[in-house]
Write an enzyme that holds these catalytic residues in place. Structure first.
Site, PDB file in Angstrom:
ATOM      1  CE  LYS A 195      42.016-126.792 -35.702  1.00  0.00           C
ATOM      2  NZ  LYS A 195      40.656-126.044 -34.783  1.00  0.00           N
ATOM      3  CE  LYS A 248      44.563-123.298 -34.663  1.00  0.00           C
ATOM      4  NZ  LYS A 248      43.054-123.146 -33.905  1.00  0.00           N
TER       5      LYS A 248
END
Length: 325
Positions: A195, A248
């Site tokens: 992330k 992400k």
């Protein structure tokens, strides 16, 4: 005529020929739709920076569930927007918290859906960070304790999958141990393994009311410049027992998706994040692009890069596009 070159166009001559040799396919089953659930009654409120995405209160959530199942989607990920916030994010792990009640509601009213619980503290803390704060720093190990409590409470509410998004070191190991000890050995973990500290998250923070009140998240989310670090992060989560790995955002990190797909034998998830969504919506509203074709091309690109599953705010639209095709 020189026949020394390859005639690749032979396989592109007609629509049926192109369909015959197509390599990558986007399916409804591949897509996960995010839900934003708020406290109160009678709420269906569009997120200003995300056209077509709404805040729902529980008493109106059935409207959204009917639409989701009606277009043939099978999975949702739940984000809660609580009324009460404090420095330790206690409403994240309360038995009667907004996410816990939402999970139970969905399991009762949409029993065919797989319910994924986002497991983090940022929506629930008054400072907007993903863990416990001490003298301006996010404490890793103390945060793991609260995140584990949150995961257990979500599993008790009926979540099918726990999806920790906090980027604390060791979060998969801590949550796996906590779930197992609480009797939830069969509940898988969908790790936000990679992330990045991305600028593409702005509209989500508007939707989830989760902007940090000081500083930023660069001490725990990843530097967008780094590739090898992403592999190390994913390796740790794989070894700690993650059942899924996630990247992400997706669009600017397709190379990372491919790296992880080639290295780890786990289902791989791409998060097509809010900024990626809102840019397309804005361009479409201005008449600059063909939204349908752009959405299908972008999601197919994520699948081609290695994603098995895609979390996307376009899921309902894409499901309809697939039917039209």
């Amino acid at each position: 005529m020189n026949n020394a070159f390859q005639r690749h166009r032979r396989l592109r001559r007609t629509a049926s020929m192109r369909s015959l040799v197509r390599e990558t396919f986007l399916r409804k089953e591949d897509m996960i739709y995010p839900l934003f659930i708020v406290e109160g009654e009678g709420v269906k409120e569009e997120v200003s920076s995300m056209p077509g995405v709404f805040h729902y209160s529980l008493d109106r959530l059935h409207e959204e569930l009917d639409e989701i199942t009606g277009v043939g989607l099978q999975s949702v990920i739940v984000f809660g927007v609580p009324k009460h916030k404090d420095e330790r994010g206690t409403s994240a792990y309360e038995a009667n918290g907004i996410v816990q009640r939402s999970i139970a509601f969905i399991k009762e009213n949409g029993p065919s859906l797989t319910v994924i619980a986002d497991t983090c503290l940022c929506q629930y803390t008054d400072h907007g960070h993903c863990g416990v704060i001490h003298e301006g720093d996010v404490l890793n190990d103390q945060s793991l304790e609260l995140l584990t409590q949150t995961a257990i409470s979500q599993a008790r509410a009926g979540a099918d999958i726990i999806a920790p998004s906090n980027m604390m070191d060791g979060f998969v190991a801590a949550i796996r141990a906590g779930l197992d000890e609480a009797g939830f050995e069969d509940i898988p973990i969908m790790s936000y393994a990679v992330k990045y500290a991305s600028s593409f998250y702005g509209p989500f923070r508007d939707a989830a009311h989760s902007s940090p009140q000081f500083g930023d998240r660069k001490t725990y989310q990843m530097d967008p410049s780094n590739r090898l670090e992403a592999i190390r992060e994913a390796q740790s989560d794989y070894e700690e027992g993650a059942d899924f790995l996630m990247v992400k955002p997706a669009l600017a990190y397709l190379d990372i998706l491919r790296e992880l797909k080639d290295r780890f034998p786990l289902p791989l998830v791409a998060y097509n994040v809010s900024g990626e969504y809102s840019m397309i919506k804005a361009a479409s509203q201005n008449g600059w692009i063909d939204e349908k074709e752009i959405v299908l091309e972008k999601l197919t690109g994520m699948k081609r890069a290695g994603a098995d599953l895609i979390i996307t705010y376009f899921a309902k639209d894409a499901a309809r596009y697939i039917d039209e095709r």
